[in-house]
Design a protein around this motif. Structure first.
Motif, short mmCIF file in Angstrom:
data_model
loop_
_atom_site.label_atom_id
_atom_site.label_comp_id
_atom_site.label_asym_id
_atom_site.label_seq_id
_atom_site.Cartn_x
_atom_site.Cartn_y
_atom_site.Cartn_z
N ALA A 1 -0.82 8.53 3.41
CA ALA A 1 -2.16 8.66 3.99
C ALA A 1 -3.22 8.92 2.93
CB ALA A 1 -2.16 9.80 5.02
N CYS A 2 -2.88 8.66 1.66
CA CYS A 2 -3.82 8.93 0.58
C CYS A 2 -5.13 8.19 0.81
CB CYS A 2 -3.26 8.48 -0.77
SG CYS A 2 -1.52 8.83 -0.98
N LYS A 3 -6.23 8.86 0.57
CA LYS A 3 -7.55 8.30 0.89
C LYS A 3 -7.89 7.06 0.05
CE LYS A 3 -10.32 12.11 2.72
NZ LYS A 3 -9.93 13.36 2.02
N GLU A 4 -7.48 7.11 -1.23
CA GLU A 4 -7.97 6.05 -2.12
C GLU A 4 -7.28 4.70 -1.89
OE1 GLU A 4 -5.10 8.66 -4.47
OE2 GLU A 4 -6.68 8.85 -2.97
N ARG A 5 -6.20 4.68 -1.11
CA ARG A 5 -5.49 3.41 -0.92
C ARG A 5 -6.19 2.54 0.13
NH1 ARG A 5 -0.19 4.93 -0.85
NH2 ARG A 5 -0.78 5.24 -3.01
N PRO A 6 -6.47 1.25 -0.20
CA PRO A 6 -7.11 0.40 0.80
C PRO A 6 -6.22 0.20 2.03
CG PRO A 6 -6.55 -0.85 -1.21
CD PRO A 6 -6.24 0.58 -1.47
N ALA A 7 -6.84 0.04 3.18
CA ALA A 7 -6.10 -0.05 4.43
C ALA A 7 -5.16 -1.26 4.46
CB ALA A 7 -7.07 -0.13 5.60
N SER A 8 -5.51 -2.31 3.69
CA SER A 8 -4.71 -3.53 3.74
C SER A 8 -3.35 -3.36 3.05
CB SER A 8 -5.46 -4.67 3.08
OG SER A 8 -5.67 -4.34 1.72
N SER A 9 -3.21 -2.35 2.20
CA SER A 9 -1.97 -2.17 1.46
C SER A 9 -0.96 -1.45 2.36
CB SER A 9 -2.25 -1.36 0.21
OG SER A 9 -1.05 -1.14 -0.49
N PRO A 10 0.17 -2.11 2.66
CA PRO A 10 1.02 -1.60 3.72
C PRO A 10 1.92 -0.44 3.32
CG PRO A 10 1.96 -3.60 2.82
CD PRO A 10 0.68 -3.36 2.08
N ALA A 11 2.12 -0.21 2.06
CA ALA A 11 3.17 0.75 1.70
C ALA A 11 2.92 1.36 0.35
CB ALA A 11 4.51 0.02 1.71
N GLU A 12 3.69 2.37 0.04
CA GLU A 12 3.67 3.07 -1.24
C GLU A 12 3.82 2.08 -2.40
OE1 GLU A 12 4.11 6.81 -3.40
OE2 GLU A 12 3.33 6.27 -1.43
N PRO A 13 2.91 2.13 -3.40
CA PRO A 13 3.07 1.23 -4.54
C PRO A 13 4.48 1.29 -5.12
CG PRO A 13 0.97 2.32 -4.69
CD PRO A 13 1.67 2.91 -3.50
N TRP A 14 5.01 0.13 -5.47
CA TRP A 14 6.32 -0.08 -6.07
C TRP A 14 7.47 0.11 -5.09
CZ3 TRP A 14 5.91 -2.70 -10.43
CH2 TRP A 14 4.73 -2.56 -11.18
N SER A 15 7.17 0.44 -3.80
CA SER A 15 8.26 0.43 -2.82
C SER A 15 8.62 -1.03 -2.56
CB SER A 15 7.81 1.09 -1.52
OG SER A 15 6.81 0.28 -0.90
N GLU A 16 9.80 -1.25 -1.97
CA GLU A 16 10.25 -2.63 -1.74
C GLU A 16 9.26 -3.40 -0.86
OE1 GLU A 16 14.21 -4.46 0.00
OE2 GLU A 16 14.66 -2.78 -1.35
N ALA A 17 8.76 -2.74 0.18
CA ALA A 17 7.85 -3.41 1.11
C ALA A 17 6.55 -3.78 0.39
CB ALA A 17 7.54 -2.50 2.29
N TRP A 18 6.07 -2.90 -0.47
CA TRP A 18 4.82 -3.16 -1.20
C TRP A 18 5.01 -4.31 -2.18
CZ3 TRP A 18 3.51 -2.54 -6.46
CH2 TRP A 18 2.15 -2.57 -6.75
N VAL A 19 6.13 -4.30 -2.89
CA VAL A 19 6.41 -5.37 -3.85
C VAL A 19 6.46 -6.71 -3.12
CG1 VAL A 19 8.15 -6.30 -5.45
CG2 VAL A 19 7.54 -3.89 -5.56
#
Ligand code: HEC
Ligand code: HEC
Length: 422
Positions: free
Chosen positions: A4-22
């Motif tokens: 729920a970090c504020k700085e992450r844009p809403a379009s990014s679905p997952a934690e950076p470098w997680s499998e889903a994000w990659v």
């Protein structure tokens, strides 16, 4: 994992470098020129160097520039000892099916690493016909006798040629076993070129010839500028931990797209901008690079290595701060080593990046220019003095990175003992 970090844009679905994000980064890279263009611009540390300018002019410009080049899925075989022709029926490197799992992506990337030709290379074609020269210049073979990093391939004009791949510089052979990711520190590109020019009588600029003779094994000037800035070939371990790629930190890496674009553009640029690799292959190559692991070392932890670890935490971890003991780039003036590469017109940024220290005890010679032959020398005060004679680059001091050189010998010994366990 959701965040729920504020700085992450809403379009990014997952934690950076997680499998889903990659996966999500990958699909956007594969499908959208606009996304690729934005990712490229975000990755360039210094938009003014020639590396950046070439890419800004030609990359991700829909329908034009490098996007308009035809895709090339080569027919290529690892160079066998008998130098045979590639048959017209040989299969292409990629079967055209997009991988489905991370394991399949890595496996395809491995093929690219060993078999996708950067370009035809008359130098190595010449060397393999002179086996003694091949041996002396570090063209190593695996157990089957095949040259690691050399391929025989059908070129774009249908002719069979000898080409080089990533594995020529970024894999080494130890006791017959191929260690992928470990720099080929025996490869003497300068010497090979000189031998070629001597034999073929093809003219070479005398100044360039003089410079090439000084490169020595494991070092090459890979930039196409007039600066004299040969660099040591780096190991490719712990890349994923680095927020910047290359020793001068030319590329910001906040996403694997930065590395995929580097590899896509390296491959098409090396091949004289005639064709481009399928992007699936560039992505697979990036996934393979992240997967590289060194050979195991015996982690003999002793009271001395633990003391070395504490010294490192206190004096070194400020810069060597990530899990691979690399870190973010800093002004070259701060570390104080020769600034030619940091300020080079081709890839310069004004910075140097602390390299990862995984298997650092096997990574000699040290620093970006490979000017220091051992860890003992790197941390000894003698290296900084006028009477120093052991640099492969010639006699005289090797300034900069003076950290630890003013410590008592026992502390330096403990530090090195710890570095040897990494
Ligand atoms: C002729 C030798 C050579 C070949 C072939 C080669 N490289 Fe490199 N590579 C180098 C050198 C030298 C550097 C250091 C450049 C620098 O830091 O400025 C480097 C740097 C890199 C880096 C950055 C490493 C870091 O620590 O940030 C990556 C990633 C890389 N190479 C991957 C590849 C891949 C993938 C291929 C094949 C497509 C390839 N290289 C082909 C010599 C080579
Ligand atoms: C102020 C930041 C900083 C500090 C403090 C620092 N380093 Fe570094 N280190 C760097 C940078 C930047 C480089 C790359 C410099 C270059 O190549 O010119 C580097 C390079 C190295 C290398 C060379 C690795 C290779 O493969 O060539 C080793 C080893 C190393 N550091 C270990 C240490 C140790 C041990 C300490 C503590 C005694 C330390 N560093 C302190 C920034 C730092």
């Amino acid at each position: 994992m959701w965040c729920a970090c504020k700085e992450r844009p809403a379009s990014s679905p997952a934690e950076p470098w997680s499998e889903a994000w990659v996966e999500s980064e990958r699909e956007q890279y594969l499908s959208s020129a606009t996304f690729r263009r934005q990712a490229l611009l975000a990755s360039l540390q210094n938009p003014a160097n020639t590396y950046s300018q070439q890419r800004v002019a030609s990359y991700g410009v829909a329908g034009k520039g490098w996007d308009a080049l035809p895709e090339w899925n080569p027919r290529s075989v690892r160079l066998p000892a008998d130098l045979s022709e590639v048959s017209d029926n040989a299969a292409s490197l990629w079967n055209g099916v997009k991988p489905k799992t991370p394991t399949e992506w890595v496996a395809l990337g491995r093929e690219v690493f060993f078999a996708y030709p950067l370009r035809a290379e008359p130098l190595v074609e010449f060397a393999v016909k002179h086996p003694e020269l091949a041996l002396e210049t570090g063209l190593e073979r695996d157990k089957s006798g095949a040259y690691v990093g050399l391929v025989s391939f059908k070129d774009i004009d249908g002719r069979t040629r000898t080409g080089i791949t990533c594995a020529l510089c970024h894999a080494s052979v130890q006791d017959g076993a191929v260690v992928t990711g470990q720099a080929r520190r025996t490869f003497d590109y300068g010497r090979l070129r000189l031998a070629y020019h001597q034999e073929t009588k093809e003219p070479v600029d005398p100044d360039l010839a003089r410079r090439m003779a000084t490169w020595g094994p494991g070092r090459a000037d890979v930039t196409d500028d007039v600066d004299e800035d040969p660099v040591a070939i780096p190991d490719l371990f712990g890349l994923r931990q680095q927020t910047a790629l290359t020793q001068a930190g030319t590329i910001r890496q906040t996403t694997p797209v930065a590395l995929a674009i580097r590899q896509e553009t390296q491959l098409l640029h090396s091949n004289h901008e005639r064709v481009r690799p399928p992007r699936v292959l560039a992505w697979a190559l990036a996934m393979y690079l992240y997967s590289l692991e060194p050979m195991p070392v015996a982690h003999a932890r002793t009271a001395e290595t633990e003391r070395g670890a504490r010294l490192f935490a206190r004096h070194c971890a400020e810069c060597h701060s990530n899990q691979a003991y690399g870190g973010p780039p800093m002004a070259a003036a701060r570390v104080g080593t020769d600034a030619a590469l940091a300020n080079g017109a081709a890839r310069g940024t004004g910075n140097y990046r602390p390299p990862a220290l995984i298997r650092v005890s096997q990574a000699a010679p040290y620093l970006h220019h490979g000017a220091v032959p051992t860890l003992e020398d790197l941390f000894s005060p003698e290296r900084l003095s006028a009477s120093y004679t052991r640099s492969p680059l010639g006699p005289g001091p090797v300034p900069g990175h003076a950290y630890g050189t003013d410590w008592p010998l026992a502390d330096r010994t403990a530090l090195i003992a710890w570095l040897q366990t990494l």
